[in-house]
Scaffold this active site. Sequence first.
Site, mmCIF file in Angstrom:
data_model
loop_
_atom_site.group_PDB
_atom_site.id
_atom_site.type_symbol
_atom_site.label_atom_id
_atom_site.label_comp_id
_atom_site.label_asym_id
_atom_site.label_seq_id
_atom_site.Cartn_x
_atom_site.Cartn_y
_atom_site.Cartn_z
ATOM 1 N N GLU A 228 1.259 -1.153 0.111
ATOM 2 C CA GLU A 228 -0.497 -0.361 -0.020
ATOM 3 C C GLU A 228 0.933 1.568 -0.177
ATOM 4 O OE1 GLU A 228 -1.791 2.618 0.910
ATOM 5 O OE2 GLU A 228 -1.952 2.668 2.721
ATOM 6 N N CYS A 262 -2.427 8.702 3.998
ATOM 7 C CA CYS A 262 -2.490 8.325 2.342
ATOM 8 C C CYS A 262 -4.273 8.116 2.054
ATOM 9 C CB CYS A 262 -1.415 6.477 2.593
ATOM 10 S SG CYS A 262 -3.492 5.596 3.174
#
Length: 454
Positions: A228, A262
């Site tokens: 990720e 994020c």
Amino acid sequence: MAIASINPATGEKLKEFPAFGGNEIETRLKRAERAFARHRQESFAKRADLMMATASLLEQEKDKLARTITLEMGKLFRSAQDEITKCVRACRFYAENAERFLEDDVAQTDAARSYVHYQPLGPILAIMPWNFPFWQVFRFAAPALMAGNVGLLKHAANVPQCALAIENVLCRAGFEEGVFQTLLVEAKQVEKLIVDARVKAVTLTGSEKAGSEVGSTAARHIKRSVLELGGSDAFIVMPSADFDGAASTAVKARTINSGQSCIAAKRLLIADEIYDQFLEQFVERMRALKIGDPMDETTELGPLATEQILQGVHEQVQKSIAAGAKLLTGGNRIHGAGFFYEPTVLVDVAKESPAYQEEVFGPVASIFRVRDAADAIEIANDTTFGLAASAWTNDPAEQELFTSELETGMVFINAMVASDPRLPFGGVKRSGFGRELGATGIREFVNTKTIWIS
């Protein structure tokens, strides 16, 4: 070399820890291997009891653990409390659902009996970031441990106290020694860990560069990985949207965790019809944010996590302005103790600038005027990232268009992007591959074994 814990709100060094040497790492790898041999044989009921005990400890010690988060990486204290609460939910979710997610799947074939059986892989290396120092770890640990794996945590170098606290909680909850261990190691030692035959897979949340290095190392040694790698999420607002709801949420979506998320809304794409009104309100709200001590309950924006991150954000902003972006507010470091940066708004952002091409990990919003939904999708997709997007519209046709055409792993309509234990989390393109959370997440690190009995 010592691993240091520094308070981002003051710049004060809190504590230092020596990095593990080769002997200590070897001891812990052997311990993980022994622990896996036993933990994999535990029943789901036993693992669930231990995970529920973990949830209870987190809940009981929420304020203490949240304070550690705030002092070590600068998160607002109330947000750190929310982070611990989210970890509690994840632990309970997997305690209640892991067995169902991993039960045998019966297949209708020519065999007398055929089914798919799920088995744990072994020690899993988790390379985790500092921005959600408990949540990022527990969204890996809860499903991995419930599946029968054991965990090895290489946490970010600036949150060693959080890393050790997580190991301590799981140990006190009753998990056997070696089922979850923190490795205080330097970045240069990570490759050796991935290569070690006892480590069966690796998961990383971090930068593109780190993901490329970890993913390629794992691939060379034929090991599974989940990556990720962040994003440059679009926040799209169309004329039919609830304007006030979208405008107020946009500020939160861009400044959550001081912009260090994020899935923060980094690019705001606003329909031409409402652009001027939205821009005026957004800039006004960004300017009004109260910046200060993250332990103060009235503070709305805390510091960035490190001096290096602060300098990097400022450099991205200045390069974007030099490339033609117009600065409407902010754009400077707040001088004094700590690593504070002004809430910043940029418009007329050039395509070749960092604010367009890169992930800006701080309270910096780039705002774009778009003609319609199709134009918004074109700009939203014009990025190497593909983690998530938020689109605000009450037009059913536009909703369908956004969910279908946005090139991301997640799309939220009329809501801010968030992670939820019940749903898969992850992206496409350079935002990485694989998924965390949900039923999909727990199946990332198991052997999907086909069984055929004639």
